[in-house]
Design a protein around this motif. Sequence first.
Motif, PDB file in Angstrom:
ATOM      1  N   SER A  81      20.215  91.881  31.858  1.00 10.19           N
ATOM      2  CA  SER A  81      19.583  90.738  31.095  1.00 10.19           C
ATOM      3  C   SER A  81      18.386  90.134  31.243  1.00 10.19           C
ATOM      4  N   TRP A  82      18.236  89.645  30.106  1.00 10.31           N
ATOM      5  CA  TRP A  82      16.728  88.908  29.498  1.00 10.31           C
ATOM      6  C   TRP A  82      16.529  88.010  30.659  1.00 10.31           C
ATOM      7  N   GLN A  83      17.741  87.343  30.614  1.00 12.61           N
ATOM      8  CA  GLN A  83      17.761  85.609  31.872  1.00 12.61           C
ATOM      9  C   GLN A  83      17.342  86.387  33.355  1.00 12.61           C
ATOM     10  N   SER A  84      17.837  86.754  33.437  1.00 14.02           N
ATOM     11  CA  SER A  84      17.495  87.278  34.933  1.00 14.02           C
ATOM     12  C   SER A  84      16.657  88.191  35.035  1.00 14.02           C
ATOM     13  N   ARG A  85      15.049  88.649  34.279  1.00 13.87           N
ATOM     14  CA  ARG A  85      14.081  89.367  33.769  1.00 13.87           C
ATOM     15  C   ARG A  85      13.010  87.911  34.218  1.00 13.87           C
ATOM     16  N   LEU A  86      13.621  87.253  33.274  1.00 14.21           N
ATOM     17  CA  LEU A  86      12.532  85.731  33.387  1.00 14.21           C
ATOM     18  C   LEU A  86      12.917  84.822  34.187  1.00 14.21           C
ATOM     19  N   HIS A  87      14.366  84.993  35.119  1.00  9.79           N
ATOM     20  CA  HIS A  87      13.855  84.626  36.901  1.00  9.79           C
ATOM     21  C   HIS A  87      13.070  85.222  37.254  1.00  9.79           C
ATOM     22  N   LEU A  88      12.925  86.514  37.571  1.00  3.88           N
ATOM     23  CA  LEU A  88      11.988  86.287  38.415  1.00  3.88           C
ATOM     24  C   LEU A  88      11.012  86.983  38.155  1.00  3.88           C
ATOM     25  N   LEU A  89      10.502  86.591  36.452  1.00  7.32           N
ATOM     26  CA  LEU A  89       9.020  85.939  36.337  1.00  7.32           C
ATOM     27  C   LEU A  89       8.624  84.969  36.706  1.00  7.32           C
ATOM     28  N   GLN A  90       9.461  84.082  36.788  1.00  6.69           N
ATOM     29  CA  GLN A  90       9.163  82.851  37.105  1.00  6.69           C
ATOM     30  C   GLN A  90       9.275  82.502  38.646  1.00  6.69           C
TER      31      GLN A  90
END
Length: 169
Positions: A81-90
């Motif tokens: 999910s894009w949300q999971s990718r975003l969380h890791l980036l954050q």
Amino acid sequence: MSLQTVIKTWDGNDTEALKTAYREYVEAPDFADQLIALLAYGNCQPGASWLLKYGAERQTSPDLSAEQLADLLAQAGQLQSWQSRLHLLQILPHIQIPAESVTVLEYWLRSGLQDSNKFVRAWSYGGFYLLSEQYPQYREEADAFIRIAMRDEVPSVKARLRQLGISAS
């Protein structure tokens, strides 16, 4: 209710259940290991990654060891999910990138620069910049990516880069 059940049943919106689970489980000695392991399951990725981000941003969870960070970053390419990718980036601004993870992270960040989601793209540019701050051999390339982004990207991506204090050099 187990941590896995809370994460698996999370609706993706109401974070109160996750915050409650965080307070309940954060002191468990294997808390971070559980969250990293749950990233292997698509239906658990958004909740597990959100909890990892939540702890990193608040600096209230135990510091991740270099081995845990390497395990976490090794899972990056499997995040659906894009949300999971975003969380890791954050999470990246809050960690020291282990040397053994540089290659896998570099590859993942490069793919993020092409992501269809503008938030993931914005944070991938920022992630590449952070990589270059910790590993200067990436500085020239990161600067080139930032210049291209500031010229060609959508306004929201440019705004995120400005928020990070990143500008085209």
